[in-house]
Design a protein around this motif. Structure first.
Motif, PDB file in Angstrom:
ATOM      1  N   GLN A 245    -116.923  -5.868  14.343  1.00 36.50           N
ATOM      2  CA  GLN A 245    -117.820  -7.023  14.807  1.00 36.50           C
ATOM      3  C   GLN A 245    -118.534  -6.352  15.955  1.00 36.50           C
ATOM      4  N   GLU A 246    -119.628  -6.704  16.235  1.00 37.00           N
ATOM      5  CA  GLU A 246    -120.205  -6.450  17.573  1.00 37.00           C
ATOM      6  C   GLU A 246    -120.730  -7.773  18.113  1.00 37.00           C
ATOM      7  N   ILE A 247    -120.293  -8.336  19.127  1.00 35.85           N
ATOM      8  CA  ILE A 247    -120.501  -9.603  19.504  1.00 35.85           C
ATOM      9  C   ILE A 247    -121.238  -9.810  21.260  1.00 35.85           C
ATOM     10  N   SER A 248    -122.016 -10.344  21.406  1.00 36.59           N
ATOM     11  CA  SER A 248    -122.826 -10.689  22.609  1.00 36.59           C
ATOM     12  C   SER A 248    -122.380 -12.147  22.944  1.00 36.59           C
ATOM     13  N   LEU A 249    -121.718 -12.247  23.942  1.00 36.00           N
ATOM     14  CA  LEU A 249    -121.389 -13.928  24.197  1.00 36.00           C
ATOM     15  C   LEU A 249    -121.313 -14.098  25.746  1.00 36.00           C
ATOM     16  N   LYS A 250    -121.698 -15.337  25.872  1.00 33.81           N
ATOM     17  CA  LYS A 250    -121.650 -15.939  27.186  1.00 33.81           C
ATOM     18  C   LYS A 250    -120.270 -16.738  27.673  1.00 33.81           C
ATOM     19  N   MET A 251    -119.655 -16.503  28.612  1.00 35.27           N
ATOM     20  CA  MET A 251    -118.733 -17.016  28.998  1.00 35.27           C
ATOM     21  C   MET A 251    -118.659 -18.166  30.237  1.00 35.27           C
ATOM     22  N   THR A 252    -118.655 -19.449  30.121  1.00 36.75           N
ATOM     23  CA  THR A 252    -118.611 -20.342  31.135  1.00 36.75           C
ATOM     24  C   THR A 252    -117.395 -20.840  31.704  1.00 36.75           C
ATOM     25  N   LEU A 253    -117.123 -20.600  32.836  1.00 33.54           N
ATOM     26  CA  LEU A 253    -115.617 -20.924  33.572  1.00 33.54           C
ATOM     27  C   LEU A 253    -115.987 -22.255  34.382  1.00 33.54           C
ATOM     28  N   THR A 254    -115.493 -23.285  34.088  1.00 36.32           N
ATOM     29  CA  THR A 254    -115.475 -24.394  34.673  1.00 36.32           C
ATOM     30  C   THR A 254    -114.243 -24.944  35.275  1.00 36.32           C
ATOM     31  N   ASP A 255    -114.413 -25.348  36.660  1.00 35.69           N
ATOM     32  CA  ASP A 255    -113.093 -25.855  37.380  1.00 35.69           C
ATOM     33  C   ASP A 255    -113.084 -27.226  37.293  1.00 35.69           C
ATOM     34  N   LYS A 256    -111.932 -27.811  37.858  1.00 32.74           N
ATOM     35  CA  LYS A 256    -111.779 -29.176  37.780  1.00 32.74           C
ATOM     36  C   LYS A 256    -112.891 -30.010  38.566  1.00 32.74           C
ATOM     37  N   GLY A 257    -113.741 -29.264  39.480  1.00 34.87           N
ATOM     38  CA  GLY A 257    -114.823 -30.137  40.094  1.00 34.87           C
ATOM     39  C   GLY A 257    -116.079 -29.889  39.345  1.00 34.87           C
TER      40      GLY A 257
ATOM     41  N   TRP B  70    -116.489 -16.067   7.705  1.00 34.80           N
ATOM     42  CA  TRP B  70    -116.522 -17.264   8.464  1.00 34.80           C
ATOM     43  C   TRP B  70    -116.345 -16.881  10.105  1.00 34.80           C
ATOM     44  N   VAL B  71    -117.383 -17.492  10.690  1.00 38.89           N
ATOM     45  CA  VAL B  71    -117.203 -17.260  12.359  1.00 38.89           C
ATOM     46  C   VAL B  71    -117.366 -18.318  12.901  1.00 38.89           C
ATOM     47  N   ALA B  72    -116.714 -18.519  14.030  1.00 40.85           N
ATOM     48  CA  ALA B  72    -116.862 -19.818  15.071  1.00 40.85           C
ATOM     49  C   ALA B  72    -117.819 -19.188  16.153  1.00 40.85           C
ATOM     50  N   SER B  73    -118.919 -19.880  16.348  1.00 38.82           N
ATOM     51  CA  SER B  73    -119.934 -19.569  17.230  1.00 38.82           C
ATOM     52  C   SER B  73    -119.494 -19.965  18.640  1.00 38.82           C
ATOM     53  N   GLU B  74    -118.536 -20.863  18.738  1.00 46.12           N
ATOM     54  CA  GLU B  74    -118.067 -21.401  20.211  1.00 46.12           C
ATOM     55  C   GLU B  74    -116.511 -21.734  20.099  1.00 46.12           C
ATOM     56  N   ALA B  75    -116.245 -21.078  21.237  1.00 47.97           N
ATOM     57  CA  ALA B  75    -114.466 -21.272  21.375  1.00 47.97           C
ATOM     58  C   ALA B  75    -114.362 -21.668  22.735  1.00 47.97           C
ATOM     59  N   GLU B  76    -113.155 -22.148  23.158  1.00 45.63           N
ATOM     60  CA  GLU B  76    -112.856 -22.915  24.379  1.00 45.63           C
ATOM     61  C   GLU B  76    -111.512 -23.008  24.679  1.00 45.63           C
ATOM     62  N   MET B  77    -110.933 -22.132  25.708  1.00 49.40           N
ATOM     63  CA  MET B  77    -109.710 -22.192  26.327  1.00 49.40           C
ATOM     64  C   MET B  77    -109.616 -23.100  27.517  1.00 49.40           C
ATOM     65  N   THR B  78    -108.786 -23.981  27.239  1.00 49.72           N
ATOM     66  CA  THR B  78    -108.502 -24.861  28.618  1.00 49.72           C
ATOM     67  C   THR B  78    -107.316 -24.853  29.157  1.00 49.72           C
ATOM     68  N   ASP B  79    -107.096 -24.400  30.615  1.00 50.39           N
ATOM     69  CA  ASP B  79    -105.816 -24.351  31.061  1.00 50.39           C
ATOM     70  C   ASP B  79    -105.531 -25.928  31.640  1.00 50.39           C
TER      71      ASP B  79
ATOM     72  N   THR C 299    -112.591 -22.009  30.025  1.00 51.16           N
ATOM     73  CA  THR C 299    -113.500 -20.935  29.775  1.00 51.16           C
ATOM     74  C   THR C 299    -114.037 -21.300  28.327  1.00 51.16           C
ATOM     75  N   LYS C 300    -115.344 -21.429  28.392  1.00 54.78           N
ATOM     76  CA  LYS C 300    -115.908 -21.591  27.078  1.00 54.78           C
ATOM     77  C   LYS C 300    -116.751 -20.408  26.697  1.00 54.78           C
ATOM     78  N   MET C 301    -116.614 -19.805  25.343  1.00 52.91           N
ATOM     79  CA  MET C 301    -117.340 -18.824  24.964  1.00 52.91           C
ATOM     80  C   MET C 301    -118.307 -19.309  23.935  1.00 52.91           C
ATOM     81  N   ILE C 302    -119.737 -18.737  24.251  1.00 54.48           N
ATOM     82  CA  ILE C 302    -120.780 -19.024  22.997  1.00 54.48           C
ATOM     83  C   ILE C 302    -121.197 -17.784  22.698  1.00 54.48           C
ATOM     84  N   ILE C 303    -121.163 -17.428  21.464  1.00 55.73           N
ATOM     85  CA  ILE C 303    -121.772 -16.251  20.851  1.00 55.73           C
ATOM     86  C   ILE C 303    -123.432 -16.122  20.874  1.00 55.73           C
ATOM     87  N   ASP C 304    -124.178 -15.485  21.729  1.00 52.78           N
ATOM     88  CA  ASP C 304    -125.259 -15.121  21.659  1.00 52.78           C
ATOM     89  C   ASP C 304    -125.903 -14.479  20.341  1.00 52.78           C
TER      90      ASP C 304
END
Lengths: 447, 246
Positions: free
Chosen positions: B41-53, B203-212, B219-224
């Motif tokens: 797999q070769e994947i380009s993705l965007k990671m968005t880190l969001t804090d509690k604010g 099967w591919v998930a084009s979006e994934a999110e890990m929440t602490d 941290t949300k990952m969206i595949i470009d």
């Protein structure tokens, strides 16, 4: 004829525009400011503003180019008369540095051969910042606290990959000396000159004798073999070249009066040396561990002290013996469950120390903890301890502490507040600076 | 004759039940298999880190994976992280390249449970791994379309998590949600896969999110862009390639 010229130009434009279209170029950089002040008397010691530009490009995975240029305003106005005020470079000093500028050729001729040509920083060794086996690039000791920093050198680096083995060879045609500490730290790494009892120095001049820039004198070459064994990365290296720090080899003492006041003229050279090195990195249980050792075989240097003007003739002593000496580092790091990171190294022989009798022992240590998703980094304890005489360590030690607070409020922005606290007794690097405790503020924005 | 008919009927019923009932281990193996199904797999993705604010930070990443054990991750942005690269190899061997230090550094196991570059993923999470090799599974429940598993680290496997709870789709075994519990059995992190669609035969998930949940940070990952089975060479997953800043 005219038609041919147009055709050739057209072909060249087509080739270059096609190349550009396929290539991937980028420009990044940073702006940085670094300001330091002595805590004792509010004296500013460091005033640096820097714009760094990084040019990078690659083409179809066949080659890659990289260049980093630093434009820097550094220091304080050096004006003593009105004429100086007419010179911008005396009012505001600046310089331009080519940190790196190289071309990578991947799979060059052979599938498993990479070549890097140009000005580059080559860092060998597994230890943290203090690498006895990393002798290819000269030390950049301008900022004495940032030890381990090296300057780039024009060189050719070839790397051949064969299974788990990596063979590297470097050739450096021209010699580049180390940059030495400046300002109040100018004497940090040099031992004070000793004179016979009753003799007082009035003036001192020195001359640096660089090796001739020719193949037999200025060339350096190095080889390295790296592999992995039992979950450890290992490498063995050999370096042939010169020490990048100058060594005193000639002094002429001239009397000024009959009271014992003298002037001294010195000559310094860069001794040839060979270094056989080995290093490893891996982990033991959960602890990251590394080590490296460098056996240095220097050329013998005789110090000639000319006292003929004092009627004492020329005296000779050994400035550097040709007996091999070994510098080594062992270190480890660990991250505790609460996220506290700890790193420590034991070092025998600092960057500037030479000869079996002159290698001292150092312990470096570093604790850090990050908060708020890495937006705040606190380094409560960081520093080094040196002991120059274990039999009388209470009177022969040096200590530097460097607590630091880093704040990264947004991407690409970092602000640092820290201090250097120095102490010691006896004759050693840190104790010679013990009156120079300072605080600093740094800021950096990357783009 | 009647006896034989009953026996055959019983065998058919048992066989049918067996065919429809997967063991927890099977489900976990299938969940690993569906996620790591492509040969590469070769994947380009965007990671968005969001804090509690609600403040966001964005990272662009390129990820290469071959099979289910080798993965290379390279940061393309932001500028201060450009070129930072991470290589995960079989047998728990991991390397990190930090361009500022010009060095490829082997990562000791103590750092594997540390956060990866300010994200909510640990180095271990970012490694190509197989749950079935590291966890023992128990089937807790079944909904209409999901299996619910409890995963406990196998003996001798050191994890920061005391247990995991996984929701995997019944139709294709794709894990849609994983809860990570800390050593005190308190829910710590939540991982969700979204927009799970067929890409070719995979099967591919084009979006994934890990929440602490403790830090209230995600941290949300969206595949470009994703390219599968393009024949990635083995030499991509080497220290040699790791330090090729691109």
């Amino acid at each position: 004829m005219r038609k041919k010229v147009f055709i050739i130009i057209g072909i060249l434009i087509a080739i270059f525009s096609n190349s550009y279209a396929q290539a991937d170029f980028s420009i990044n950089g940073y702006l940085k400011t670094d300001n330091r002040m002595l805590t004792d008397d509010n004296y500013f010691t460091w005033n640096e503003n820097q714009l760094g530009l990084k040019f990078e490009g690659s083409y179809s995975g066949k080659y890659h180019l990289y260049s980093e240029v630093r434009l820097r305003g550094f220091g304080f106005p050096e004006t003593s008369q009105t004429a100086d005020l007419q010179s911008k470079n005396k009012v505001y000093k600046w310089d331009l540095e080519f940190r790196e500028a190289y071309l990578d050729l991947y799979q060059f001729g052979l599938q498993d051969l990479d070549v890097r040509i140009g000005r580059q920083v080559i860092t060998w060794g597994t230890a943290d910042r203090l690498n006895p086996t990393g002798n290819i690039c000269p030390e950049d000791l301008e900022d004495v606290f940032n030890f381990g920093e090296q300057s780039g050198v024009n060189s050719v680096l070839t790397t051949y990959y064969l299974g788990d083995f990596t063979f590297s060879g470097v050739y450096v045609p021209a010699f580049t000396p180390a940059v030495l500490p400046s300002g109040i730290y100018a004497s940090a790494l040099s031992a004070p000159m000793e004179f016979p009892v009753g003799m007082t120095l009035r003036k001192y001049w020195d001359t640096i004798i660089l090796p001739e820039q020719k193949f037999t004198e200025s060339s350096q070459a190095a080889f390295k073999l790296g592999t992995s064994l039992f979950d450890y990365d290992l490498s063995f290296s050999y370096y042939y070249g010169r020490d990048d720090l100058p060594l005193l080899n000639k002094v002429i003492i001239t009397p000024v009066d009959t009271l014992g006041t003298v002037d001294a003229t010195a000559e310094m050279i860069y001794p040839k040396m060979q270094v056989i090195g080995a290093d490893f990195a891996g982990s033991f249980l959960d602890v990251g561990i590394w080590g490296e050792a460098a056996l240095t075989i220097p050329e013998k240097i005789i110090l000639s002290t000319d006292l003929t003007a004092l009627g004492m003739g020329i005296q000779e002593s050994v400035a550097l013996d040709d007996a091999p000496y070994c510098k080594f580092v062992f270190g480890g790091d660990y991250t505790f469950k609460n996220g506290l990171y700890f790193n420590a190294q034991y070092l025998h022989g600092f960057i500037h120390e030479r000869g079996n009798d002159n290698l001292n022992d150092y312990l470096t240590f570093h604790f850090e903890k990050k908060f708020f998703n890495d937006e705040l980094k606190i380094v409560p304890i960081d520093g080094a301890i040196s002991v120059t005489d274990w039999d009388d360590y209470e009177n022969n030690y040096g200590l530097v502490l460097n607590p630091e607070l880093s704040f990264l409020p947004y991407d690409n922005i970092e602000m640092i507040l820290g201090a250097f606290i120095l102490d010691g007794k006896g004759s050693n690097m840190f104790s010679s600076l013990k009156d120079n405790d300072e605080v600093y503020f740094k800021a950096k924005v990357s783009f | 004759m009647k006896k034989m008919a009953i026996t055959i009927t019983m065998l058919l019923i048992i066989g049918s039940i067996y065919a429809q009932t997967h063991s927890a281990e099977d489900i976990l193996i299938n969940a690993d298999a569906v996620v790591n199904a492509p040969q590469d797999q070769e994947i380009s993705l965007k990671m968005t880190l969001t804090d509690k604010g609600g403040n966001e930070k964005v990272r662009e990443i390129k990820m290469y994976q071959k099979g289910d054990e080798t993965r290379l991750i390279r940061f393309l942005s932001p500028a201060d992280q450009k070129g930072v690269s991470f290589l995960s190899l079989p047998d728990d061997v991991q390397y990190l390249y930090l361009p500022a230090f010009h060095k490829v550094r082997r990562i000791a196991s103590h750092i594997k449970n540390d956060n990866f570059a300010g994200t909510d993923f640990s180095y271990d999470d970012m490694s190509a791994s197989k749950y079935a090799e590291e966890y023992d599974a128990t089937l807790l429940d079944k909904t209409d379309d999901l299996y619910i598993l409890e995963l406990i680290p196998k003996q001798g496997v050191e994890k920061n998590y005391s247990k995991l709870k996984m929701w995997a789709r019944q139709d294709n075994f794709y894990p849609v949600k994983v809860e990570f519990y800390d050593k005190n059995s308190t829910l710590w992190k939540l991982f969700e896969s979204r927009n799970i669609k067929k890409n070719g035969k995979y099967w591919v998930a084009s979006e994934a999110e890990m929440t602490d949940l403790k830090k209230q940070h995600s941290t949300k990952m969206i595949i470009d862009k994703v390219e599968l089975d393009k024949g990635l060479a083995d030499n991509i997953f080497t220290k040699r390639n790791l330090k090729r800043v691109k």
